[in-house]
Enzyme design. Structure first.
Site, PDB file in Angstrom:
ATOM      1  N   ASP A 121      -0.361  -6.894 -13.694  1.00  0.00           N
ATOM      2  CA  ASP A 121      -0.661  -5.774 -14.590  1.00  0.00           C
ATOM      3  C   ASP A 121      -0.245  -6.115 -16.020  1.00  0.00           C
ATOM      4  O   ASP A 121       0.916  -6.002 -16.388  1.00  0.00           O
ATOM      5  CB  ASP A 121       0.063  -4.512 -14.113  1.00  0.00           C
ATOM      6  CG  ASP A 121      -0.163  -3.332 -15.040  1.00  0.00           C
ATOM      7  OD1 ASP A 121      -0.937  -3.466 -16.014  1.00  0.00           O
ATOM      8  OD2 ASP A 121       0.445  -2.268 -14.806  1.00  0.00           O
ATOM      9  N   GLU A 164      -5.781  -5.133 -14.329  1.00  0.00           N
ATOM     10  CA  GLU A 164      -5.963  -3.780 -14.907  1.00  0.00           C
ATOM     11  C   GLU A 164      -6.363  -3.898 -16.365  1.00  0.00           C
ATOM     12  O   GLU A 164      -5.781  -4.649 -17.133  1.00  0.00           O
ATOM     13  CB  GLU A 164      -4.673  -2.965 -14.784  1.00  0.00           C
ATOM     14  CG  GLU A 164      -4.790  -1.575 -15.448  1.00  0.00           C
ATOM     15  CD  GLU A 164      -3.659  -0.612 -15.058  1.00  0.00           C
ATOM     16  OE1 GLU A 164      -3.109  -0.759 -13.944  1.00  0.00           O
ATOM     17  OE2 GLU A 164      -3.343   0.276 -15.866  1.00  0.00           O
ATOM     18  N   GLY A 190      -2.637   6.141  -9.673  1.00  0.00           N
ATOM     19  CA  GLY A 190      -2.216   7.524  -9.943  1.00  0.00           C
ATOM     20  C   GLY A 190      -2.894   8.532  -9.037  1.00  0.00           C
ATOM     21  O   GLY A 190      -3.317   9.601  -9.470  1.00  0.00           O
ATOM     22  N   GLY A 191      -2.983   8.197  -7.750  1.00  0.00           N
ATOM     23  CA  GLY A 191      -3.675   9.086  -6.812  1.00  0.00           C
ATOM     24  C   GLY A 191      -2.957  10.403  -6.554  1.00  0.00           C
ATOM     25  O   GLY A 191      -3.596  11.417  -6.272  1.00  0.00           O
ATOM     26  N   THR A 192      -1.627  10.391  -6.657  1.00  0.00           N
ATOM     27  CA  THR A 192      -0.860  11.609  -6.356  1.00  0.00           C
ATOM     28  C   THR A 192      -1.307  12.789  -7.199  1.00  0.00           C
ATOM     29  O   THR A 192      -1.323  12.697  -8.436  1.00  0.00           O
ATOM     30  CB  THR A 192       0.653  11.354  -6.597  1.00  0.00           C
ATOM     31  OG1 THR A 192       1.090  10.392  -5.649  1.00  0.00           O
ATOM     32  CG2 THR A 192       1.469  12.641  -6.465  1.00  0.00           C
ATOM     33  N   THR A 199       3.729   8.238  -5.120  1.00  0.00           N
ATOM     34  CA  THR A 199       4.727   9.314  -5.240  1.00  0.00           C
ATOM     35  C   THR A 199       4.661  10.293  -4.065  1.00  0.00           C
ATOM     36  O   THR A 199       5.679  10.579  -3.426  1.00  0.00           O
ATOM     37  CB  THR A 199       4.511  10.069  -6.571  1.00  0.00           C
ATOM     38  OG1 THR A 199       4.541   9.110  -7.631  1.00  0.00           O
ATOM     39  CG2 THR A 199       5.599  11.097  -6.799  1.00  0.00           C
ATOM     40  N   HIS A 258       0.347   8.049 -13.304  1.00  0.00           N
ATOM     41  CA  HIS A 258       1.248   7.850 -12.163  1.00  0.00           C
ATOM     42  C   HIS A 258       2.211   9.020 -12.029  1.00  0.00           C
ATOM     43  O   HIS A 258       2.659   9.584 -13.028  1.00  0.00           O
ATOM     44  CB  HIS A 258       2.061   6.563 -12.349  1.00  0.00           C
ATOM     45  CG  HIS A 258       1.249   5.304 -12.201  1.00  0.00           C
ATOM     46  ND1 HIS A 258       0.812   4.574 -13.263  1.00  0.00           N
ATOM     47  CD2 HIS A 258       0.804   4.654 -11.093  1.00  0.00           C
ATOM     48  CE1 HIS A 258       0.129   3.515 -12.820  1.00  0.00           C
ATOM     49  NE2 HIS A 258       0.107   3.549 -11.509  1.00  0.00           N
ATOM     50  N   GLY A 259       2.553   9.370 -10.809  1.00  0.00           N
ATOM     51  CA  GLY A 259       3.549  10.430 -10.560  1.00  0.00           C
ATOM     52  C   GLY A 259       2.907  11.801 -10.496  1.00  0.00           C
ATOM     53  O   GLY A 259       1.679  11.930 -10.579  1.00  0.00           O
ATOM     54  N   ASP A 263       2.028  -4.676  -5.898  1.00  0.00           N
ATOM     55  CA  ASP A 263       1.509  -3.693  -6.839  1.00  0.00           C
ATOM     56  C   ASP A 263       2.186  -3.862  -8.211  1.00  0.00           C
ATOM     57  O   ASP A 263       3.420  -3.937  -8.292  1.00  0.00           O
ATOM     58  CB  ASP A 263       1.795  -2.288  -6.272  1.00  0.00           C
ATOM     59  CG  ASP A 263       1.036  -1.198  -7.002  1.00  0.00           C
ATOM     60  OD1 ASP A 263      -0.006  -1.499  -7.607  1.00  0.00           O
ATOM     61  OD2 ASP A 263       1.483  -0.037  -6.950  1.00  0.00           O
TER      62      ASP A 263
HETATM   63  P1  13P Z   1       1.021   7.788  -7.772  1.00  0.00           P
HETATM   64  O1  13P Z   1       2.508   7.602  -7.734  1.00  0.00           O
HETATM   65  O2  13P Z   1       0.580   8.774  -8.818  1.00  0.00           O
HETATM   66  O3  13P Z   1       0.450   8.091  -6.433  1.00  0.00           O
HETATM   67  O4  13P Z   1       0.395   6.398  -8.263  1.00  0.00           O
HETATM   68  C1  13P Z   1       0.413   5.315  -7.393  1.00  0.00           C
HETATM   69  C2  13P Z   1      -0.055   4.079  -8.019  1.00  0.00           C
HETATM   70  O5  13P Z   1      -1.005   4.058  -8.782  1.00  0.00           O
HETATM   71  C3  13P Z   1       0.652   2.852  -7.623  1.00  0.00           C
HETATM   72  O6  13P Z   1       0.213   1.747  -8.336  1.00  0.00           O
END
Ligand code: 13P
Length: 275
Positions: free
Chosen positions: A104, A134, A202-204, A226, A172-173, A82
């Site tokens: 990236d 990306e 940035g799913g979190t 995260t 992210h986060g 990643d």
């Molecule tokens: P989060 O930490 O917001 O879940 O983002 C994860 C991510 O996009 C890892 O590349």
């Protein structure tokens, strides 16, 4: 089913408007949670490792364990680098056996991002691995830059990536304020690149109804780092507090932690698959 690349799981997911969960792990127990979730839900999973674990031998050392786990799993598993930072890092991951890599270059000028991603893509494909790039930039805070449709088309053509991370309003986060997801942009990107699997970083904390809509607009991979790592940390803290200073072998202490990680991953895998 064992170790696979994006090519085995995304074309069908894209056609069926489903996404696959991609969980960032840094150790065996985090990975085991994701593998157990894939098996219990009978769904593919992506296990990914952040680039910073490649600043030392951790990323390559972990590969030995991850590859064995993928091979033993009865569902398709992708082992993915990643946010790769350089061609050298991508090469390291490929040599360690990762079946998929990301480069990236989203903070670089467009032409430079395209050129380096194209080189990384060629390298990945030579190793039989899949490639994520990306365009636009998903930041750690408020500095995200939305993906332009024109740039995405040119980037996809010039790099031959197998999946494209796009920026549509996530970060992210943990969020301090609720994110505003640009669904129209996501739809435009999806219509402009109807075959290409799109990736949501940035799913979190991204509201699940937004994630659902984004999946309908071509998102095939949802990255979760995260909150998944936080489940691991919180469960570990709880188990240590229960011990109250008494000794328990580490593997036994970790069993409930793995259960919590597996439950977390299973819930999301189900949701992303539209179940
Ligand atoms: P989060 O930490 O917001 O879940 O983002 C994860 C991510 O996009 C890892 O590349």
């Amino acid at each position: 089913m064992s170790l696979v690349t994006f090519k085995e799981i995304f074309p069908q997911a894209r056609r069926e408007k489903r996404a696959v969960g991609a969980f960032n792990v840094a150790n065996y127990e985090g990975a085991l949670g994701a593998i157990r979730a894939a098996e219990s839900e009978k769904l593919p999973v992506i296990i990914q490792v952040y680039m910073r674990l490649f600043h030392s031998d951790k990323g390559a050392d972990l590969a030995g364990t991850l590859l064995r786990m993928a091979q033993r799993c009865n569902q398709p598993v992708v082992i993915h680098l990643d946010h790769g930072e350089s061609i050298e890092q991508v090469q390291k991951a490929l040599e360690a056996g990762y079946s998929s890599v990301m480069y990236d270059g989203s903070r670089l000028p467009f032409e430079e991002n395209l050129r380096i991603t194209a080189t990384a893509s060629e390298l990945a494909h030579r190793h039989g691995a899949s490639m994520e790039g990306e365009i636009g930039h998903v930041a750690q805070g408020d500095d995200s830059v939305l993906t332009s449709v024109e740039e995405a088309i040119e980037f996809a053509r010039g790099t031959h990536v197998d999946a494209l991370a796009v920026s549509i309003g996530t970060a992210h986060g943990y969020y301090h304020t609720a994110p505003r997801i640009d669904h129209q942009r996501c739809q435009e990107l999806s219509e402009a690149l109807p075959e290409l699997p799109l990736v949501l970083h940035g799913g979190t904390g991204t509201p699940l109804e937004d994630v659902r809509k984004a999946i309908e607009h071509g998102i095939c991979k949802v990255n979760i780092a995260t909150e998944y790592m936080d489940t691991f940390l919180k469960s570990t803290r709880r188990e240590l507090e229960k011990l109250d200073g008494k000794f328990l072998p580490v593997d036994k202490m970790m069993d409930p932690v793995v259960d919590d990680c597996a439950a977390h991953a299973a819930r999301l895998l189900r949701f992303f698959a539209g179940k």
